[in-house]
Scaffold this motif. Sequence first.
Motif, PDB file in Angstrom:
ATOM      1  N   LYS A  62       0.855  -1.206   0.000  1.00 17.86           N
ATOM      2  CA  LYS A  62       0.000   0.000   0.000  1.00 17.86           C
ATOM      3  C   LYS A  62       0.886   1.249   0.000  1.00 17.86           C
ATOM      4  O   LYS A  62       0.608   2.222  -0.697  1.00 17.86           O
ATOM      5  N   LEU A  63       1.941   1.193   0.796  1.00 16.74           N
ATOM      6  CA  LEU A  63       2.845   2.349   0.828  1.00 16.74           C
ATOM      7  C   LEU A  63       3.572   2.491  -0.511  1.00 16.74           C
ATOM      8  O   LEU A  63       3.753   3.608  -1.006  1.00 16.74           O
ATOM      9  N   LEU A  64       3.977   1.376  -1.101  1.00 15.89           N
ATOM     10  CA  LEU A  64       4.629   1.465  -2.413  1.00 15.89           C
ATOM     11  C   LEU A  64       3.689   2.118  -3.427  1.00 15.89           C
ATOM     12  O   LEU A  64       4.117   2.969  -4.227  1.00 15.89           O
ATOM     13  N   ASP A  65       2.418   1.759  -3.402  1.00 14.05           N
ATOM     14  CA  ASP A  65       1.450   2.403  -4.317  1.00 14.05           C
ATOM     15  C   ASP A  65       1.422   3.920  -4.099  1.00 14.05           C
ATOM     16  O   ASP A  65       1.382   4.690  -5.060  1.00 14.05           O
ATOM     17  N   ASP A  66       1.439   4.337  -2.833  1.00 18.41           N
ATOM     18  CA  ASP A  66       1.453   5.785  -2.539  1.00 18.41           C
ATOM     19  C   ASP A  66       2.744   6.435  -3.052  1.00 18.41           C
ATOM     20  O   ASP A  66       2.722   7.561  -3.559  1.00 18.41           O
ATOM     21  N   MET A  67       3.854   5.725  -2.888  1.00 16.13           N
ATOM     22  CA  MET A  67       5.142   6.263  -3.349  1.00 16.13           C
ATOM     23  C   MET A  67       5.136   6.415  -4.874  1.00 16.13           C
ATOM     24  O   MET A  67       5.621   7.414  -5.418  1.00 16.13           O
TER      25      MET A  67
END
Length: 192
Positions: A62-67
């Motif tokens: 999920k954080l990678l998607d935000d990044m």
Amino acid sequence: MADSWEKLKAECSGCARCPLGDTRRNLVFGTGNEHAHVMFIGEGPGEQEDLQGVPFVGPAGKLLDDMLEMIDLDRSKVYIANIVKCRPPRNRDPQPDEKAACIQWLRRQIALVDPEIIVCLGRISAMELIRENFRITREHGLWYTVDGRATTAIYHPSALLRDVSKRPETFADLRAIRQQIRAICPEVYEHA
Ligand code: URA
């Protein structure tokens, strides 16, 4: 005979080259655009990835998607894979024999995608793809030419979940990645 995605996926699907194959629920091959200009390469599947067979679908994902979104990218524009394709028990680091058994699948994926830019997510990936003694704290955000490809490493999203103080540095690294993409393969942003 030339390699192809069909051949690679078929050969890889039942892989039993290391003991991780005995404990996996799903092999996690890779996802995204098979013609991407940019590849992101993590370490290995965690619990959610093992359950779903897709890389980076748990909290770190999920954080990678935000990044990715921060630099105007998404999964349709990049290709995402890992150093090892099966989950190490209890999310321990993959062992040298496991990485050695698995890395040729990733090498074939890299050759087929043929990206201009590779982003290593975390220490394990950078030590495998950039240099064995890579130091992520000192060398994240620096650029290397590896096999003709512009290659960098940033902190692993899991590390950013554990330690938010690393986030500002990572935002700077991400902005530099966007600049490199604009310089080397501007078409990535042309049809946004
Ligand atoms: N961490 C990784 O390195 N890869 C994944 O696919 C998920 C979590």
